[in-house]
Each structure stands twice: as structure tokens, then as C-alpha cells.
Design a protein around this motif. Structure first.
Motif, PDB file in Angstrom:
ATOM      1  N   UNK A 130       0.836  -1.201   0.000  1.00 25.18           N
ATOM      2  CA  UNK A 130       0.000   0.000   0.000  1.00 25.18           C
ATOM      3  C   UNK A 130       0.875   1.256   0.000  1.00 25.18           C
ATOM      4  N   UNK A 131       1.632   1.484  -1.088  1.00 27.20           N
ATOM      5  CA  UNK A 131       2.602   2.584  -1.077  1.00 27.20           C
ATOM      6  C   UNK A 131       1.999   3.981  -0.958  1.00 27.20           C
ATOM      7  N   UNK A 132       0.777   4.156  -1.422  1.00 23.88           N
ATOM      8  CA  UNK A 132       0.187   5.497  -1.386  1.00 23.88           C
ATOM      9  C   UNK A 132      -0.917   5.612  -0.332  1.00 23.88           C
ATOM     10  N   UNK A 133      -0.831   4.730   0.684  1.00 24.91           N
ATOM     11  CA  UNK A 133      -1.785   4.795   1.791  1.00 24.91           C
ATOM     12  C   UNK A 133      -1.078   4.356   3.078  1.00 24.91           C
ATOM     13  N   UNK A 134      -1.192   3.094   3.452  1.00 21.70           N
ATOM     14  CA  UNK A 134      -0.588   2.598   4.694  1.00 21.70           C
ATOM     15  C   UNK A 134       0.933   2.666   4.679  1.00 21.70           C
ATOM     16  N   UNK A 135       1.535   2.688   3.499  1.00 21.68           N
ATOM     17  CA  UNK A 135       2.982   2.722   3.379  1.00 21.68           C
ATOM     18  C   UNK A 135       3.575   4.122   3.361  1.00 21.68           C
ATOM     19  N   UNK A 136       2.833   5.111   3.837  1.00 23.05           N
ATOM     20  CA  UNK A 136       3.380   6.464   3.915  1.00 23.05           C
ATOM     21  C   UNK A 136       4.666   6.434   4.740  1.00 23.05           C
ATOM     22  N   UNK A 137       5.528   7.408   4.530  1.00 21.56           N
ATOM     23  CA  UNK A 137       6.832   7.367   5.192  1.00 21.56           C
ATOM     24  C   UNK A 137       6.945   8.391   6.320  1.00 21.56           C
ATOM     25  N   UNK A 138       6.651   9.650   6.034  1.00 18.42           N
ATOM     26  CA  UNK A 138       6.737  10.674   7.079  1.00 18.42           C
ATOM     27  C   UNK A 138       5.617  11.695   6.930  1.00 18.42           C
ATOM     28  N   UNK A 139       5.391  12.406   8.027  1.00 19.48           N
ATOM     29  CA  UNK A 139       4.520  13.576   8.024  1.00 19.48           C
ATOM     30  C   UNK A 139       5.412  14.763   8.357  1.00 19.48           C
ATOM     31  N   UNK A 140       5.265  15.807   7.559  1.00 17.75           N
ATOM     32  CA  UNK A 140       6.132  16.970   7.675  1.00 17.75           C
ATOM     33  C   UNK A 140       5.283  18.220   7.909  1.00 17.75           C
ATOM     34  N   UNK A 141       5.707  19.017   8.875  1.00 23.88           N
ATOM     35  CA  UNK A 141       5.102  20.334   9.085  1.00 23.88           C
ATOM     36  C   UNK A 141       5.751  21.253   8.059  1.00 23.88           C
ATOM     37  N   UNK A 142       4.954  21.695   7.088  1.00 26.12           N
ATOM     38  CA  UNK A 142       5.480  22.499   5.989  1.00 26.12           C
ATOM     39  C   UNK A 142       5.983  23.828   6.520  1.00 26.12           C
ATOM     40  N   UNK A 143       7.185  24.193   6.101  1.00 23.46           N
ATOM     41  CA  UNK A 143       7.808  25.416   6.562  1.00 23.46           C
ATOM     42  C   UNK A 143       7.012  26.654   6.192  1.00 23.46           C
ATOM     43  N   UNK A 144       7.117  27.651   7.023  1.00 23.26           N
ATOM     44  CA  UNK A 144       6.435  28.933   6.803  1.00 23.26           C
ATOM     45  C   UNK A 144       6.806  29.500   5.437  1.00 23.26           C
ATOM     46  N   UNK A 145       5.794  29.852   4.656  1.00 25.32           N
ATOM     47  CA  UNK A 145       6.031  30.437   3.343  1.00 25.32           C
ATOM     48  C   UNK A 145       6.480  29.431   2.284  1.00 25.32           C
ATOM     49  N   UNK A 146       6.410  28.135   2.591  1.00 28.08           N
ATOM     50  CA  UNK A 146       6.879  27.103   1.660  1.00 28.08           C
ATOM     51  C   UNK A 146       5.752  26.457   0.855  1.00 28.08           C
ATOM     52  N   UNK A 147       4.532  26.944   1.011  1.00 31.04           N
ATOM     53  CA  UNK A 147       3.392  26.355   0.304  1.00 31.04           C
ATOM     54  C   UNK A 147       3.574  26.400  -1.215  1.00 31.04           C
ATOM     55  N   UNK A 148       4.342  27.363  -1.710  1.00 29.34           N
ATOM     56  CA  UNK A 148       4.566  27.500  -3.154  1.00 29.34           C
ATOM     57  C   UNK A 148       5.329  26.309  -3.725  1.00 29.34           C
ATOM     58  N   UNK A 149       6.039  25.567  -2.874  1.00 34.49           N
ATOM     59  CA  UNK A 149       6.762  24.380  -3.350  1.00 34.49           C
ATOM     60  C   UNK A 149       5.801  23.356  -3.948  1.00 34.49           C
ATOM     61  N   UNK A 150       4.578  23.333  -3.484  1.00 36.54           N
ATOM     62  CA  UNK A 150       3.575  22.411  -4.017  1.00 36.54           C
ATOM     63  C   UNK A 150       3.261  22.726  -5.479  1.00 36.54           C
ATOM     64  N   UNK A 151       3.292  24.002  -5.827  1.00 37.95           N
ATOM     65  CA  UNK A 151       2.982  24.408  -7.197  1.00 37.95           C
ATOM     66  C   UNK A 151       3.999  23.880  -8.201  1.00 37.95           C
ATOM     67  N   UNK A 152       5.218  23.622  -7.752  1.00 42.53           N
ATOM     68  CA  UNK A 152       6.273  23.137  -8.632  1.00 42.53           C
ATOM     69  C   UNK A 152       6.179  21.628  -8.887  1.00 42.53           C
ATOM     70  N   UNK A 153       5.344  20.943  -8.139  1.00 39.81           N
ATOM     71  CA  UNK A 153       5.219  19.486  -8.259  1.00 39.81           C
ATOM     72  C   UNK A 153       4.210  19.112  -9.345  1.00 39.81           C
ATOM     73  N   UNK A 154       4.207  17.849  -9.706  1.00 43.04           N
ATOM     74  CA  UNK A 154       3.329  17.350 -10.762  1.00 43.04           C
ATOM     75  C   UNK A 154       1.978  16.918 -10.208  1.00 43.04           C
ATOM     76  N   UNK A 155       0.911  17.190 -10.963  1.00 37.35           N
ATOM     77  CA  UNK A 155      -0.399  16.643 -10.652  1.00 37.35           C
ATOM     78  C   UNK A 155      -0.425  15.175 -11.074  1.00 37.35           C
ATOM     79  N   UNK A 156      -1.480  14.464 -10.733  1.00 34.46           N
ATOM     80  CA  UNK A 156      -1.556  13.030 -11.043  1.00 34.46           C
ATOM     81  C   UNK A 156      -1.434  12.762 -12.544  1.00 34.46           C
TER      82      UNK A 156
END
Length: 168
Positions: A130-156
Motif C-alpha cells: 500500500x505505497x500510497x496509503x498505509x505505506x506512507x513514510x513521514x509527516x512533515x510540518x510544511x515550513x512557513x512560506x513554503x506552500x509554493x513548493x507544491x505548485x512546482x510538483x506534478x499533478x496526477x
């Protein structure tokens, strides 16, 4: 009626009194949307995923994709970071070892690790199962002002097109 209530169960008492009490006023209904929480999953070209709902919290969950899990084969060991570890987008924070090979796990976003999936220490095969469910690896508190990093990633869809391109 109070003495009768003591001898009857609450359910029986309610059934008995419901027929003699006036009906309650109708409740105002409120529309409920199951989509009130919008978790967004993004992907990297290094085959990691990150799920995040910025309207709920600044905690993002990170793991490796199904494609990566299949390419690795049977996972036998996962190196996890400790809570409190700072991670930066694009940098390695752990590793996955399989019977075929080993691979670094790269962070899609910057922040602080708040939780690692310790179940992977005893059951690393969760990543294969279950790599995309039970097999998650970490939970990260996203750094302040770092939300824009999500925009650089790929959609499904973009990620799936990228994977198809790699397979050819």
C-alpha cells in the motif's frame, strides 16, 4: 412517570413516552458536502508523493509512488528520519532498500518531520502492499512560506504521463 422510568430501560421508556409527547419541531437542515476537505496529492520526478490540505493544517504526508514500489521490488528495510529533523525540498531524508536495490527518499517539500511511520520498521512490505496509503513514510510540518513548493510538483495526470515517458 419518573418511577416508571427507573424500572424500564431508557430505550423502553423512550418508546413508551414518545407516543404521548408532542412531536419536536422540524430541524433545519444544512447541506453537507463530503468534499469540504480537499486533499491535494502531488508527485515528483523522483517518484515520491505528497498529500496536503492547506485549509486543514500545514502537515503534509510523504511516501513513494506505486510505480517506485513496483520498480524496487520487495522492500526489506526503510531508513526513517527522527521527528524534529528538518528536510528540504529535493534533498534525501531516508532510504528504501529492497532485494533488488536501494534508493534515497527525496523530500518534495521543506519542513520539519513531525512523525515517521514506525510500522515500516517491522513491516517494510507495507510500502509494496500500500505505497500510497498505509505505506506512507513521514509527516512533515510544511515550513512557513513554503506552500509554493507544491505548485512546482506534478499533478496526477502529469505524473502518469511522465511515468509513461520513462517506460518507453
Amino acid at each position: 412517570m419518573a418511577s416508571l422510568a427507573r424500572t424500564l430501560s431508557l430505550r423502553a421508556f423512550w418508546a413508551l413516552t414518545r407516543s404521548t409527547l408532542p412531536a419536536p419541531p422540524p430541524r433545519a437542515t444544512r447541506a453537507f458536502s463530503a468534499s469540504a476537505r480537499v486533499y491535494v496529492t502531488k508527485f515528483t520526478k523522483d517518484h515520491e508523493w505528497v498529500t496536503h490540505d492547506p485549509s486543514v493544517s500545514n502537515i503534509a504526508t510523504i511516501g513513494i509512488t506505486t510505480y517506485a514500489a513496483n520498480a524496487l521490488g520487495d522492500v526489506v528495510f526503510v531508513e526513517l528520519p527522527d521527528a524534529g529533523t528538518d528536510v528540504s525540498a529535493g534533498d534525501a531524508f531516508g532510504a528504501v532498500e529492497s532485494v533488488k536495490s536501494a534508493s534515497d527518499i527525496m523530500s518534495p517539500v521543506s519542513g520539519e518531520v513531525v512523525e515517521a511511520n514506525v510500522a515500516l520498521k517491522d513491516k517494510p512490505a507495507l510500502i509494496n502492499r500500500s505505497p500510497e496509503d498505509e505505506g506512507w513514510i513521514v509527516k512533515v510540518k510544511v515550513g512557513e512560506g513554503r506552500e509554493a513548493e507544491f505548485d512546482e510538483l506534478l499533478g496526477r495526470e502529469e505524473y502518469e504521463a511522465f511515468v509513461k515517458g520513462e517506460e518507453h
